[in-house]
Design an enzyme around this catalytic site. Structure first.
Site, PDB file in Angstrom:
ATOM      1  N   TYR A   1      37.831  29.687  31.059  1.00 37.97           N
ATOM      2  CA  TYR A   1      38.499  29.116  32.241  1.00 37.97           C
ATOM      3  C   TYR A   1      38.800  27.633  32.030  1.00 37.97           C
ATOM      4  CZ  TYR A   1      38.315  33.397  34.887  1.00 37.97           C
ATOM      5  OH  TYR A   1      38.552  34.691  35.295  1.00 37.97           O
TER       6      TYR A   1
ATOM      7  N   HIS B   1      43.768  36.769  44.641  1.00 31.90           N
ATOM      8  CA  HIS B   1      42.777  36.713  43.565  1.00 31.90           C
ATOM      9  C   HIS B   1      42.126  35.339  43.438  1.00 31.90           C
ATOM     10  CE1 HIS B   1      45.263  40.191  41.643  1.00 31.90           C
ATOM     11  NE2 HIS B   1      44.499  40.608  42.634  1.00 31.90           N
TER      12      HIS B   1
ATOM     13  N   CYS C   1      25.988  24.078  41.086  1.00 26.89           N
ATOM     14  CA  CYS C   1      26.649  23.837  42.381  1.00 26.89           C
ATOM     15  C   CYS C   1      26.139  22.509  42.952  1.00 26.89           C
ATOM     16  CB  CYS C   1      26.327  24.980  43.349  1.00 26.89           C
ATOM     17  SG  CYS C   1      26.811  24.635  45.059  1.00 26.89           S
TER      18      CYS C   1
ATOM     19  N   CYS D   1      23.847  23.458  46.113  1.00 28.01           N
ATOM     20  CA  CYS D   1      22.565  24.200  46.095  1.00 28.01           C
ATOM     21  C   CYS D   1      21.975  24.323  44.697  1.00 28.01           C
ATOM     22  CB  CYS D   1      22.769  25.600  46.691  1.00 28.01           C
ATOM     23  SG  CYS D   1      23.785  26.679  45.655  1.00 28.01           S
TER      24      CYS D   1
ATOM     25  N   GLN E   1      61.687  43.172  33.509  1.00 25.12           N
ATOM     26  CA  GLN E   1      61.310  44.546  33.132  1.00 25.12           C
ATOM     27  C   GLN E   1      61.289  45.452  34.370  1.00 25.12           C
ATOM     28  OE1 GLN E   1      60.682  45.144  29.860  1.00 25.12           O
ATOM     29  NE2 GLN E   1      60.992  42.956  29.404  1.00 25.12           N
TER      30      GLN E   1
ATOM     31  N   ALA F   1      62.593  34.790  37.381  1.00 27.61           N
ATOM     32  CA  ALA F   1      62.470  34.287  38.762  1.00 27.61           C
ATOM     33  C   ALA F   1      63.105  32.906  38.898  1.00 27.61           C
ATOM     34  CB  ALA F   1      61.001  34.231  39.152  1.00 27.61           C
TER      35      ALA F   1
HETATM   36  C1  BV8 Z   1      38.981  45.937  43.411  1.00 26.61           C
HETATM   37  C2  BV8 Z   1      41.940  36.676  38.749  1.00 26.61           C
HETATM   38  C3  BV8 Z   1      37.487  47.173  44.771  1.00 26.61           C
HETATM   39  C4  BV8 Z   1      41.091  36.428  37.549  1.00 26.61           C
HETATM   40  C5  BV8 Z   1      42.854  38.935  38.530  1.00 26.61           C
HETATM   41  C6  BV8 Z   1      37.241  50.235  37.362  1.00 26.61           C
HETATM   42  C7  BV8 Z   1      36.222  49.490  37.939  1.00 26.61           C
HETATM   43  C8  BV8 Z   1      36.468  48.587  38.950  1.00 26.61           C
HETATM   44  C9  BV8 Z   1      37.751  48.418  39.415  1.00 26.61           C
HETATM   45  C10 BV8 Z   1      38.755  49.154  38.825  1.00 26.61           C
HETATM   46  C11 BV8 Z   1      38.518  50.065  37.823  1.00 26.61           C
HETATM   47  N1  BV8 Z   1      39.718  50.626  37.475  1.00 26.61           N
HETATM   48  C12 BV8 Z   1      40.704  50.096  38.231  1.00 26.61           C
HETATM   49  C13 BV8 Z   1      40.137  49.207  39.049  1.00 26.61           C
HETATM   50  C14 BV8 Z   1      40.785  48.393  40.006  1.00 26.61           C
HETATM   51  C15 BV8 Z   1      41.082  47.061  39.322  1.00 26.61           C
HETATM   52  C16 BV8 Z   1      42.412  47.204  38.618  1.00 26.61           C
HETATM   53  O1  BV8 Z   1      43.430  47.272  39.277  1.00 26.61           O
HETATM   54  N2  BV8 Z   1      42.378  47.288  37.268  1.00 26.61           N
HETATM   55  C17 BV8 Z   1      43.627  47.421  36.522  1.00 26.61           C
HETATM   56  C18 BV8 Z   1      43.455  46.801  35.144  1.00 26.61           C
HETATM   57  C19 BV8 Z   1      43.996  48.892  36.446  1.00 26.61           C
HETATM   58  N3  BV8 Z   1      41.167  46.096  40.392  1.00 26.61           N
HETATM   59  C20 BV8 Z   1      40.086  45.387  40.709  1.00 26.61           C
HETATM   60  O2  BV8 Z   1      39.051  45.402  40.112  1.00 26.61           O
HETATM   61  C21 BV8 Z   1      40.270  44.522  41.944  1.00 26.61           C
HETATM   62  N4  BV8 Z   1      39.176  44.738  42.838  1.00 26.61           N
HETATM   63  O3  BV8 Z   1      39.631  46.915  43.176  1.00 26.61           O
HETATM   64  O4  BV8 Z   1      37.914  45.931  44.299  1.00 26.61           O
HETATM   65  C22 BV8 Z   1      36.456  47.675  43.790  1.00 26.61           C
HETATM   66  C23 BV8 Z   1      35.295  46.942  43.602  1.00 26.61           C
HETATM   67  C24 BV8 Z   1      34.328  47.447  42.738  1.00 26.61           C
HETATM   68  C25 BV8 Z   1      34.538  48.654  42.064  1.00 26.61           C
HETATM   69  C26 BV8 Z   1      35.733  49.359  42.233  1.00 26.61           C
HETATM   70  C27 BV8 Z   1      36.709  48.871  43.097  1.00 26.61           C
HETATM   71  C28 BV8 Z   1      40.296  43.067  41.557  1.00 26.61           C
HETATM   72  C29 BV8 Z   1      41.541  42.783  40.745  1.00 26.61           C
HETATM   73  C30 BV8 Z   1      41.689  41.260  40.578  1.00 26.61           C
HETATM   74  C31 BV8 Z   1      41.502  40.877  39.135  1.00 26.61           C
HETATM   75  N5  BV8 Z   1      41.741  39.449  38.960  1.00 26.61           N
HETATM   76  N6  BV8 Z   1      43.032  37.599  38.421  1.00 26.61           N
HETATM   77  C32 BV8 Z   1      41.786  35.534  36.556  1.00 26.61           C
HETATM   78  O5  BV8 Z   1      42.998  35.272  36.688  1.00 26.61           O
HETATM   79  O6  BV8 Z   1      41.085  35.091  35.638  1.00 26.61           O
HETATM   80  S1  BV8 Z   1      44.093  39.976  38.193  1.00 26.61           S
HETATM   81  C33 BV8 Z   1      45.231  39.344  37.109  1.00 26.61           C
HETATM   82  O7  BV8 Z   1      46.190  40.379  36.946  1.00 26.61           O
HETATM   83  C34 BV8 Z   1      46.032  38.147  37.577  1.00 26.61           C
HETATM   84  O8  BV8 Z   1      45.745  37.713  38.887  1.00 26.61           O
HETATM   85  C35 BV8 Z   1      47.463  38.705  37.510  1.00 26.61           C
HETATM   86  O9  BV8 Z   1      48.312  38.081  38.381  1.00 26.61           O
HETATM   87  C36 BV8 Z   1      47.180  40.090  37.896  1.00 26.61           C
HETATM   88  C37 BV8 Z   1      48.175  41.172  37.865  1.00 26.61           C
HETATM   89  O10 BV8 Z   1      48.972  41.072  36.798  1.00 26.61           O
HETATM   90  P1  BV8 Z   1      50.491  40.598  37.059  1.00 26.61           P
HETATM   91  O11 BV8 Z   1      50.491  39.452  37.993  1.00 26.61           O
HETATM   92  O12 BV8 Z   1      51.318  41.756  37.437  1.00 26.61           O
HETATM   93  O13 BV8 Z   1      50.816  40.042  35.653  1.00 26.61           O
HETATM   94  P2  BV8 Z   1      51.256  40.870  34.363  1.00 26.61           P
HETATM   95  O14 BV8 Z   1      51.047  39.989  33.196  1.00 26.61           O
HETATM   96  O15 BV8 Z   1      50.627  42.226  34.397  1.00 26.61           O
HETATM   97  O16 BV8 Z   1      52.827  41.117  34.587  1.00 26.61           O
HETATM   98  C38 BV8 Z   1      53.706  40.021  34.574  1.00 26.61           C
HETATM   99  C39 BV8 Z   1      55.068  40.566  35.000  1.00 26.61           C
HETATM  100  O17 BV8 Z   1      55.972  39.466  35.098  1.00 26.61           O
HETATM  101  C40 BV8 Z   1      55.657  41.537  34.011  1.00 26.61           C
HETATM  102  O18 BV8 Z   1      56.149  42.675  34.706  1.00 26.61           O
HETATM  103  C41 BV8 Z   1      56.818  40.765  33.382  1.00 26.61           C
HETATM  104  O19 BV8 Z   1      57.916  41.605  33.061  1.00 26.61           O
HETATM  105  C42 BV8 Z   1      57.202  39.831  34.480  1.00 26.61           C
HETATM  106  N7  BV8 Z   1      57.817  38.564  34.064  1.00 26.61           N
HETATM  107  C43 BV8 Z   1      57.640  37.892  32.901  1.00 26.61           C
HETATM  108  N8  BV8 Z   1      58.373  36.742  32.928  1.00 26.61           N
HETATM  109  C44 BV8 Z   1      58.988  36.707  34.142  1.00 26.61           C
HETATM  110  C45 BV8 Z   1      58.646  37.859  34.868  1.00 26.61           C
HETATM  111  N9  BV8 Z   1      59.117  38.106  36.103  1.00 26.61           N
HETATM  112  C46 BV8 Z   1      59.966  37.214  36.643  1.00 26.61           C
HETATM  113  N10 BV8 Z   1      60.339  36.068  36.014  1.00 26.61           N
HETATM  114  C47 BV8 Z   1      59.879  35.804  34.768  1.00 26.61           C
HETATM  115  N11 BV8 Z   1      60.259  34.666  34.128  1.00 26.61           N
END
Ligand code: BV8
Length: 255
Positions: A75, A127, A154, A157, A222, A238
């Site tokens: 980070y 997020h 922290c 605390c 995409q 964008a």
């Molecule tokens: C939850 C913060 C309930 C951190 C992020 C197994 C166990 C536990 C959970 C899961 C599991 N299986 C699935 C899940 C759910 C999981 C999930 O969805 N997993 C995915 C991988 C399948 N979700 C979670 O865990 C969420 N919590 O469900 O809670 C729970 C609780 C316990 C147990 C079960 C359920 C929490 C999800 C939050 C994760 N944290 N970020 C950090 O940043 O360090 S997510 C991370 O991905 C970022 O925030 C990012 O924004 C986000 C999503 O990705 P995108 O934003 O879409 O980015 P990506 O790169 O994928 O795509 C970019 C796009 O932009 C592309 O399409 C590209 O074409 C386009 N692009 C490129 N250039 C441009 C453009 N568009 C326009 N203009 C351009 N120039």
């Protein structure tokens, strides 16, 4: 939708008209929204020291529990790099669209704080925000560069600090998620920008809007799982589409 969509220009003008007449608009952004600011998207491969890691494997409570210093360092690398980057014209156009349209709710999966830096007031950060830290007790504090401890304690605390973001496997803030779901269910137009529509629950917001009868628009070079539900698709960055969309909304507004 017809396969051969009309030229882009009329579609932009048409979407501008639809936005101006909309009772409420919800915009949802992902990592692609910040790509033109130089912030790698989540699906981009990481470079340098972190090339061998997948973000999904580092952004988890398990990774932090196993090696707090390593996750903290990742980070610090991201935050230090972010400190030298800025919002682009697309972020600023969104902030101005919020000013000239009836009721716009802005939801973001991004943790970079660029929407706020570009002038957007109300932002639902699903997020969290990488510019803040928090401890297990929920005490929040601004991130400060150059702190030696990895991670530091922290200031309130003494507990271990971590970035104030939502990791994979962690639940989102319930009030933020509730507000985002409500904004998706009640809007007449839903605009999805720069997200691969993979990460849940954010990925479901567009489907919630479509099911409630909203008109969907997508800005992404995409296609995504939301493309088939979107009446308006702009396969361009964008930073190019949003300022042009703003100009058409403003022009129509002054007509
Ligand atoms: C939850 C913060 C309930 C951190 C992020 C197994 C166990 C536990 C959970 C899961 C599991 N299986 C699935 C899940 C759910 C999981 C999930 O969805 N997993 C995915 C991988 C399948 N979700 C979670 O865990 C969420 N919590 O469900 O809670 C729970 C609780 C316990 C147990 C079960 C359920 C929490 C999800 C939050 C994760 N944290 N970020 C950090 O940043 O360090 S997510 C991370 O991905 C970022 O925030 C990012 O924004 C986000 C999503 O990705 P995108 O934003 O879409 O980015 P990506 O790169 O994928 O795509 C970019 C796009 O932009 C592309 O399409 C590209 O074409 C386009 N692009 C490129 N250039 C441009 C453009 N568009 C326009 N203009 C351009 N120039």
């Amino acid at each position: 939708m017809s396969a051969a969509r009309p030229e882009r220009e009329p579609r932009l003008a048409e979407l501008a008209a639809v936005l101006r007449d909309a009772a409420s608009v919800t915009v949802s952004t992902g990592a692609g929204m910040s790509a033109e600011s130089g912030v790698p998207t989540f699906r981009d491969t990481q470079d340098g020291l972190w090339a061998k890691y997948r973000p999904e494997d580092l952004a988890t409570p398990e990774a932090f529990a196993a090696d707090p210093a390593m996750v903290w360092d990742w980070y610090e690398w991201r935050r230090t790099r972010l400190a030298g980057l800025n919002p682009h014209a697309g972020h600023r156009a969104l902030a101005q669209l919020q000013d000239c349209l009836a009721a716009v709710t802005l939801i973001t999966q991004n943790v970079d704080g660029f929407h706020q830096l570009a002038g957007s007031a109300q932002v639902l950060e699903l997020h969290g925000n990488i510019r803040r830290n928090r401890c297990a007790a929920g005490h929040r504090s601004p991130w400060q560069a150059g702190v030696a401890e990895r991670p530091p304690a922290c200031p309130q605390c003494g507990g271990l600090l971590r970035p104030d973001v939502v990791w994979f496997g962690e639940s989102l803030d319930s009030r933020t998620l509730e507000a985002a779901c409500e904004a998706a269910a009640q809007c007449s137009v839903f605009v999805s920008i720069g997200t691969s529509t993979v990460v849940e629950p954010a990925a479901s917001l567009g489907r919630v809007a479509a099911a409630a009868g909203a008109t969907l628009a997508e800005v992404n070079p995409q296609t995504t799982p939301l493309s088939a539900l979107s009446e308006y698709c702009f396969r361009e960055p964008a930073g190019k589409v949003l300022p042009e969309l703003l100009r058409r909304v403003q022009a129509r507004g002054s007509a």
